[in-house]
Scaffold this motif. Sequence first.
Motif, PDB file in Angstrom:
ATOM      1  N   ARG A   1      -2.514   4.659  -3.659  1.00 31.27           N
ATOM      2  CA  ARG A   1      -1.415   3.282  -3.460  1.00 31.27           C
ATOM      3  C   ARG A   1      -3.006   2.576  -2.921  1.00 31.27           C
ATOM      4  NH1 ARG A   1       1.438   6.723  -4.776  1.00 31.27           N
ATOM      5  NH2 ARG A   1       3.616   7.339  -3.973  1.00 31.27           N
ATOM      6  N   ARG A   2      -3.490   2.695  -2.007  1.00 30.85           N
ATOM      7  CA  ARG A   2      -4.758   1.957  -2.167  1.00 30.85           C
ATOM      8  C   ARG A   2      -5.228   1.305  -3.187  1.00 30.85           C
ATOM      9  NH1 ARG A   2     -10.364   2.487  -2.552  1.00 30.85           N
ATOM     10  NH2 ARG A   2     -11.599   1.242  -1.786  1.00 30.85           N
ATOM     11  N   GLY A   3      -5.190   1.722  -4.449  1.00 34.74           N
ATOM     12  CA  GLY A   3      -5.382   1.295  -5.642  1.00 34.74           C
ATOM     13  C   GLY A   3      -4.442  -0.351  -5.990  1.00 34.74           C
ATOM     14  N   ARG A   4      -3.186   0.322  -5.674  1.00 33.77           N
ATOM     15  CA  ARG A   4      -1.920  -1.172  -5.713  1.00 33.77           C
ATOM     16  C   ARG A   4      -2.371  -2.811  -4.288  1.00 33.77           C
ATOM     17  NH1 ARG A   4       3.385   2.064  -6.762  1.00 33.77           N
ATOM     18  NH2 ARG A   4       1.901   4.280  -7.303  1.00 33.77           N
ATOM     19  N   CYS A   5      -3.612  -1.828  -3.452  1.00 33.51           N
ATOM     20  CA  CYS A   5      -3.578  -3.045  -2.669  1.00 33.51           C
ATOM     21  C   CYS A   5      -5.402  -3.362  -2.210  1.00 33.51           C
ATOM     22  CB  CYS A   5      -2.894  -2.640  -1.285  1.00 33.51           C
ATOM     23  SG  CYS A   5      -1.307  -2.610  -0.999  1.00 33.51           S
ATOM     24  N   PRO A   6      -5.725  -3.464  -3.615  1.00 38.13           N
ATOM     25  CA  PRO A   6      -7.038  -3.909  -3.941  1.00 38.13           C
ATOM     26  C   PRO A   6      -7.489  -5.104  -2.351  1.00 38.13           C
ATOM     27  CG  PRO A   6      -6.138  -4.730  -5.605  1.00 38.13           C
ATOM     28  CD  PRO A   6      -5.339  -4.664  -5.466  1.00 38.13           C
ATOM     29  N   THR A  53      -2.777  -2.599   6.025  1.00 41.71           N
ATOM     30  CA  THR A  53      -2.077  -2.728   4.879  1.00 41.71           C
ATOM     31  C   THR A  53      -1.577  -2.526   4.066  1.00 41.71           C
ATOM     32  OG1 THR A  53      -3.434  -5.381   5.284  1.00 41.71           O
ATOM     33  CG2 THR A  53      -1.900  -4.490   3.079  1.00 41.71           C
ATOM     34  N   VAL A  54      -2.240  -1.194   3.729  1.00 38.28           N
ATOM     35  CA  VAL A  54      -1.858   0.071   2.557  1.00 38.28           C
ATOM     36  C   VAL A  54      -0.794   0.580   3.086  1.00 38.28           C
ATOM     37  CG1 VAL A  54      -2.420   1.414   1.592  1.00 38.28           C
ATOM     38  CG2 VAL A  54      -3.435  -0.132   1.378  1.00 38.28           C
ATOM     39  N   LEU A  55      -0.387   1.143   4.572  1.00 41.70           N
ATOM     40  CA  LEU A  55      -0.259   1.928   5.556  1.00 41.70           C
ATOM     41  C   LEU A  55       1.251   1.097   5.326  1.00 41.70           C
ATOM     42  CD1 LEU A  55      -2.213   3.951   7.696  1.00 41.70           C
ATOM     43  CD2 LEU A  55      -0.965   4.333   6.188  1.00 41.70           C
ATOM     44  N   GLU A  56       1.163  -0.102   5.806  1.00 37.69           N
ATOM     45  CA  GLU A  56       2.406  -1.417   5.740  1.00 37.69           C
ATOM     46  C   GLU A  56       3.656  -1.308   4.779  1.00 37.69           C
ATOM     47  OE1 GLU A  56       2.613  -5.738   7.027  1.00 37.69           O
ATOM     48  OE2 GLU A  56       1.465  -4.814   8.874  1.00 37.69           O
ATOM     49  N   ARG A  57       2.451  -1.672   3.490  1.00 37.13           N
ATOM     50  CA  ARG A  57       2.792  -1.648   2.701  1.00 37.13           C
ATOM     51  C   ARG A  57       3.842  -0.091   1.714  1.00 37.13           C
ATOM     52  NH1 ARG A  57       0.621  -3.578  -3.709  1.00 37.13           N
ATOM     53  NH2 ARG A  57       2.738  -3.241  -4.691  1.00 37.13           N
ATOM     54  N   PHE A  58       3.273   1.214   2.417  1.00 27.83           N
ATOM     55  CA  PHE A  58       3.907   2.596   1.511  1.00 27.83           C
ATOM     56  C   PHE A  58       4.132   3.322   3.074  1.00 27.83           C
ATOM     57  CE2 PHE A  58       1.082   0.580  -1.531  1.00 27.83           C
ATOM     58  CZ  PHE A  58       2.014   0.605  -2.602  1.00 27.83           C
TER      59      PHE A  58
END
Length: 110
Positions: A59-64, A70-75
């Motif tokens: 998931r982190r790799g999808r949000c460089p 931000t990662v938790l917001e997106r996923f």
Amino acid sequence: MFDHRAHLAVAFESLDQHGLAGAMARVPERLRTLAEVAGEPGKYHETLTIAWLLVLADRRGRCPGASLDTVLERFPELLDPGCVARLYAEGTLASAEARAAFRLPDRWVR
């Protein structure tokens, strides 16, 4: 209290500092030590630890360059402690083998 989000923060920080291979070497040892210090060494689970690292790295790799927030917001599924358990067939994670050594997920969801 060392809750689910605190575990994610430790993993995220380690991924940032050491990459996936380095985090996979460091985070399990760090969590084993925390469980021992807390007097609950039986709480440490190798398969869950490594699986969470893999999912978080994906998931982190999808949000460089993004922060953990931000990662938790997106996923937001990452905030669900049961998220990774759904990658395994019933009974897999309950086994002593899965607690002691990493088992590949029975399913992988992107």
